[in-house]
Enzyme design. Structure first.
Site, PDB file in Angstrom:
ATOM      1  N   VAL A  57       0.865  -1.176   0.000  1.00 52.62           N
ATOM      2  CA  VAL A  57       0.000   0.000   0.000  1.00 52.62           C
ATOM      3  C   VAL A  57       0.904   1.229   0.000  1.00 52.62           C
ATOM      4  O   VAL A  57       1.804   1.334   0.837  1.00 52.62           O
ATOM      5  CB  VAL A  57      -0.900   0.010   1.252  1.00 52.62           C
ATOM      6  CG1 VAL A  57      -1.741   1.271   1.299  1.00 52.62           C
ATOM      7  CG2 VAL A  57      -1.787  -1.235   1.286  1.00 52.62           C
ATOM      8  N   CYS A  58       0.664   2.151  -0.931  1.00 51.58           N
ATOM      9  CA  CYS A  58       1.506   3.359  -0.995  1.00 51.58           C
ATOM     10  C   CYS A  58       1.338   4.186   0.283  1.00 51.58           C
ATOM     11  O   CYS A  58       0.223   4.588   0.640  1.00 51.58           O
ATOM     12  CB  CYS A  58       1.135   4.204  -2.207  1.00 51.58           C
ATOM     13  SG  CYS A  58       1.979   5.793  -2.195  1.00 51.58           S
ATOM     14  N   ILE A  59       2.431   4.465   0.925  1.00 47.96           N
ATOM     15  CA  ILE A  59       2.372   5.115   2.235  1.00 47.96           C
ATOM     16  C   ILE A  59       1.867   6.556   2.144  1.00 47.96           C
ATOM     17  O   ILE A  59       1.076   7.003   2.985  1.00 47.96           O
ATOM     18  CB  ILE A  59       3.740   5.012   2.956  1.00 47.96           C
ATOM     19  CG1 ILE A  59       3.639   5.467   4.407  1.00 47.96           C
ATOM     20  CG2 ILE A  59       4.823   5.788   2.229  1.00 47.96           C
ATOM     21  CD1 ILE A  59       4.807   5.019   5.268  1.00 47.96           C
TER      22      ILE A  59
END
Lengths: 119, 93, 130
Positions: free
Chosen positions: C77-79
């Site tokens: 998941v893109c932070i």
């Protein structure tokens, strides 16, 4: 192995977060020495037009666009028919440090790449 | 040769027309999700340049009968098409 | 062949994430490798541990977690996209002084570099829009 990647930007600047998040992904890849080619198509061409987003308390997307040449994305490819369809004159597109290159045949252009990331 | 994946209804989005005008000879188009509304017999031909496939499960879910110029495929065949084409471009807006 | 899937659709909002699951299963059954699934933009909501859909609807979170376990998938998941939208791991919640963490088991937060790295390492990239 190095892959030849195209980022295809089709979102107008402020109505959808993907316009900004697309540019952020492009800059992140470029910062890792994997600068993709970039093609603005459809409403994505509006990202290159003049903007004043302070009116809606948004950060200016132009800053991300203007950062592209600093990260080795020096040529910005733009779909010519998308511009004409939207009544934008190619001369109106100015990004300091970047060359704007109009693409007439997007199909032939796209197929030259190994990967296309759509934003 | 490019595989184009379109997922929005041609009546609500420019995804399919943008895809069609960015389609080169020998490319292929897969209609999924709401784009299957463009797969019916009465919808005008999308392009002469590329074969058009339609995800059968999405068409069936929507009660769509696929027109004769469009080939219905399952997910497995879709994966195979992805391995046979490169690059893969998604048109979702 | 090595595939990476990029997902922009939030679960139970548009079909994209569910389509991606069907595609992921089909490619794994065909013997291909799923190198990474990268959740970006609204797609980050797929990693929320707090989703509680009604019992007669499909449980997308549970399905991703099952697939992850069965195939040791890399669900990233893109932070940056996650922080904006309120999806935090324990350590991020502590660091940002937020009252709770909600990143689901089986998912990890990482930077956009993971997308660039996957692009270089994969034979095919397939994007699933919202």
């Amino acid at each position: 192995m190095s892959k030849n990647t195209l980022a295809l930007c089709r979102q107008a600047p402020y109505g959808n977060a993907l316009a900004r998040e697309g540019l952020e992904a492009i800059l992140a890849a470029a910062a890792m020495d994997q600068a993709p080619a970039v093609l603005f198509l459809g409403d994505g061409v509006f990202q290159l037009a003049g903007q004043k987003p302070e009116a809606i308390a948004e950060k200016n997307l132009r800053r991300n666009i203007q950062a592209l040449p600093m990260f080795d994305v020096e040529t910005l490819h733009v779909c010519k028919s998308s511009l004409l369809q939207r009544g934008i004159m190619p001369e109106a597109l100015q990004v300091p440090g970047a060359d704007i290159e109009l693409v007439e045949d997007c199909g032939s252009f796209i197929r030259k790449f190994d990967h296309v990331l759509s934003f | 040769m490019t595989l184009h994946i379109v997922s929005k209804s041609p009546y609500s989005s420019s995804a399919l027309t943008d895809c069609a005008s960015s389609c080169a000879e020998g490319d292929a188009i897969v209609l999924i999700e709401d784009a299957v509304y463009g797969a019916v017999e009465t919808y005008p031909e999308i392009t002469e340049r590329a074969p058009v496939y339609c995800l059968q499960s999405d068409a069936e879910a929507r009660g769509i009968v696929i027109g004769k110029n469009v080939e219905g495929i399952d997910e497995t065949r879709w994966v195979t098409l992805c391995t046979e084409h490169n690059p893969i471009v998604s048109w979702f807006k | 062949m090595k595939f990476t899937l990029v997902i922009y659709g939030a679960p139970h909002a548009s079909e994209g994430a569910a389509t991606a699951l069907r595609f992921a299963r089909a490619l794994l059954e065909a013997g291909h490798t799923l190198y990474r699934v990268f959740f970006y933009a609204d797609g980050i909501h797929n990693g929320s541990a707090l989703a509680a859909p009604p019992q007669d609807e499909q449980d997308l979170l549970g399905q991703w977690q099952q697939l992850q376990q069965a195939h040791q998938l890399d669900l990233v998941v893109c932070i940056a996209a996650a922080q904006r939208r309120g999806l935090l791991s324990e350590s991020e919640a502590t660091r940002l002084e937020k009252p709770a963490a909600n990143l689901a088991e089986g998912f990890e937060l990482a930077g956009l570099g993971q997308l660039a790295e996957a692009t270089a390492a994969s034979d095919r990239i397939v994007t699933f829009g919202g």
